[in-house]
Design an enzyme around this catalytic site. Structure first.
Site, PDB file in Angstrom:
ATOM      1  N   GLU A 229      17.908  92.820 -10.819  1.00 32.22           N
ATOM      2  CA  GLU A 229      17.009  92.293 -10.261  1.00 32.22           C
ATOM      3  C   GLU A 229      16.126  92.744 -10.051  1.00 32.22           C
ATOM      4  O   GLU A 229      15.718  93.482  -8.867  1.00 32.22           O
ATOM      5  CB  GLU A 229      16.901  90.655 -10.165  1.00 32.22           C
ATOM      6  CG  GLU A 229      17.842  90.012 -10.872  1.00 32.22           C
ATOM      7  CD  GLU A 229      17.687  88.453  -9.759  1.00 32.22           C
ATOM      8  OE1 GLU A 229      16.848  88.066  -9.349  1.00 32.22           O
ATOM      9  OE2 GLU A 229      18.867  87.206 -10.569  1.00 32.22           O
TER      10      GLU A 229
ATOM     11  N   HIS B 142      13.842  84.699 -11.786  1.00 30.88           N
ATOM     12  CA  HIS B 142      14.201  83.557 -10.827  1.00 30.88           C
ATOM     13  C   HIS B 142      13.378  82.543  -9.902  1.00 30.88           C
ATOM     14  O   HIS B 142      13.325  82.884  -8.680  1.00 30.88           O
ATOM     15  CB  HIS B 142      14.862  85.361  -9.862  1.00 30.88           C
ATOM     16  CG  HIS B 142      15.903  84.335  -8.633  1.00 30.88           C
ATOM     17  ND1 HIS B 142      17.411  85.525  -8.386  1.00 30.88           N
ATOM     18  CD2 HIS B 142      16.447  83.191  -7.827  1.00 30.88           C
ATOM     19  CE1 HIS B 142      17.643  84.761  -7.507  1.00 30.88           C
ATOM     20  NE2 HIS B 142      17.644  83.662  -7.763  1.00 30.88           N
ATOM     21  N   ILE B 143      13.266  81.938 -10.759  1.00 29.54           N
ATOM     22  CA  ILE B 143      12.182  81.156 -11.028  1.00 29.54           C
ATOM     23  C   ILE B 143      12.470  79.745 -10.348  1.00 29.54           C
ATOM     24  O   ILE B 143      11.566  78.455 -10.225  1.00 29.54           O
ATOM     25  CB  ILE B 143      10.588  80.897 -10.369  1.00 29.54           C
ATOM     26  CG1 ILE B 143      10.519  81.417 -12.196  1.00 29.54           C
ATOM     27  CG2 ILE B 143      10.495  82.905  -9.943  1.00 29.54           C
ATOM     28  CD1 ILE B 143      10.794  80.226 -13.089  1.00 29.54           C
TER      29      ILE B 143
ATOM     30  N   GLY C  38      14.280  77.623  -8.404  1.00 30.57           N
ATOM     31  CA  GLY C  38      13.681  77.056  -7.275  1.00 30.57           C
ATOM     32  C   GLY C  38      12.532  77.027  -7.102  1.00 30.57           C
ATOM     33  O   GLY C  38      12.278  76.404  -5.434  1.00 30.57           O
TER      34      GLY C  38
ATOM     35  N   ILE D 165      23.576  70.308  -5.909  1.00 25.77           N
ATOM     36  CA  ILE D 165      22.114  70.611  -7.097  1.00 25.77           C
ATOM     37  C   ILE D 165      22.840  70.343  -8.415  1.00 25.77           C
ATOM     38  O   ILE D 165      22.007  69.721  -9.310  1.00 25.77           O
ATOM     39  CB  ILE D 165      21.301  72.166  -7.170  1.00 25.77           C
ATOM     40  CG1 ILE D 165      20.990  72.576  -5.897  1.00 25.77           C
ATOM     41  CG2 ILE D 165      20.937  72.305  -8.400  1.00 25.77           C
ATOM     42  CD1 ILE D 165      20.666  74.703  -5.948  1.00 25.77           C
TER      43      ILE D 165
END
Length: 308
Positions: free
Chosen positions: A263, A282-283, A285, A152
């Site tokens: 979270e 947490h989005i 990806g 990544i």
């Protein structure tokens, strides 16, 4: 064979598995721990995202379990030594969501450097903060520092180079003569040097005992004044209290945080109300395309493992 899927998965991939196996697909199982353990009693495979805890208790409740598919790449919710001891194979979706994360990093870097995109309500109400918003920065010639230079991080570097940014990276696992440095145009740097010279810093490292709290008040203070910080890796790497203080004190120009120590982010978080801060749940990806790739890849690999 029975496959239990405890979090959301692309429907086409679920259907592919259901054509070959018995599938129990309940995306809310992650929030019903007792039901999850009961479902795993006869499971040959379990497919999870980042919220399902694959720990000793779950493994003890799943005597038939042979494989755990991870719809993503982070494995800190899975007790790998316990899986290895039981002979349970763990299959992440390595590389399948890299593009989504890399684009998130570049997009938020541009947003934070320019600093002009959070004032729509003011303009719509008749205000005209033209002078205030005329001191944004361009990406060209600025340095993106990448901490953790795996797949990544490397893709992020390539996208940044397309914007004519300079790229530096810190990764102690990569030797200075590794071909990837030349391939991506990135320069290897020690962490403190990278912090001091980068206009934007993006984190791509796992959460381990060594990286927990790595970006504390001391390390944040070593960043270049006015830099921006993006974390799409794991919560717990950044001290959230210290980050909020750095933003409120003006030491940093801004930050984009997609992952948190807890979270969902609890009410009363020190990050609430901090200036020049982008918070997402947490989005980084998760896109339509990434979900399809991740789900398809994990479905295929879990099927292959069960049929081996």
């Amino acid at each position: 064979m029975l496959i239990v899927i405890s979090e959301f998965m692309d429907e086409a991939a679920v259907a592919t598995l259901a054509a070959r196996h018995t599938v129990r697909y309940e995306p809310d199982l992650v929030d019903r721990r007792d039901a999850l353990l009961q479902a795993c009693e006869a499971a040959d495979a379990l497919i999870v995202r980042n919220r399902t805890r694959v720990d000793a208790a779950l493994l003890a409740a799943a005597p038939r379990l042979r494989v755990v598919g991870r719809l993503g790449v982070g494995l800190d919710n899975i007790e790998l030594p316990a899986c290895a001891e039981r002979g349970v194979r763990v299959i992440p979706a390595t590389g399948a969501n890299a593009r989504a994360v890399a684009e998130y990093v570049i997009a938020t870097t541009l947003l934070l450097l320019r600093g002009a995109y959070a004032h729509s309500a003011q303009v719509a109400a008749g205000a005209w903060p033209r002078t205030e918003l005329s001191s944004g920065l361009e990406a060209e010639g600025r340095t993106l520092g990448i901490v953790g230079f795996g797949g990544i991080g490397q893709l992020t570097a390539r996208l940044a180079r397309g914007l004519d940014m300079k790229v530096a990276a810190h990764d102690p696992l990569l030797p200075a003569d590794a071909p990837v440095w030349a391939e991506t145009g990135a320069h290897p740097m020690a962490l403190d040097e990278l912090l001091a010279t980068s206009d934007a810093i993006s984190l791509h490292i796992p959460l381990t005992p060594q990286t927990a709290g790595l970006f504390d008040a001391t390390r944040l203070a070593r960043m270049k004044p006015g830099a921006v910080l993006i974390n799409t890796a794991r919560g717990g790497i950044i001290d959230e209290f210290a980050l909020a203080a750095a933003l409120r004190g003006g030491a940093l120009r801004g930050a984009a945080i997609d992952v948190f120590g807890q979270e969902p982010l609890p009410a009363g978080s020190p990050l609430a109300g901090a200036p020049n801060l982008i918070l997402t749940p947490h989005i980084a990806g998760l896109t339509q395309e990434a979900n399809e790739r991740v789900s398809s890849l994990v479905a295929q690999r879990v099927d292959d493992a069960l049929r081996a």
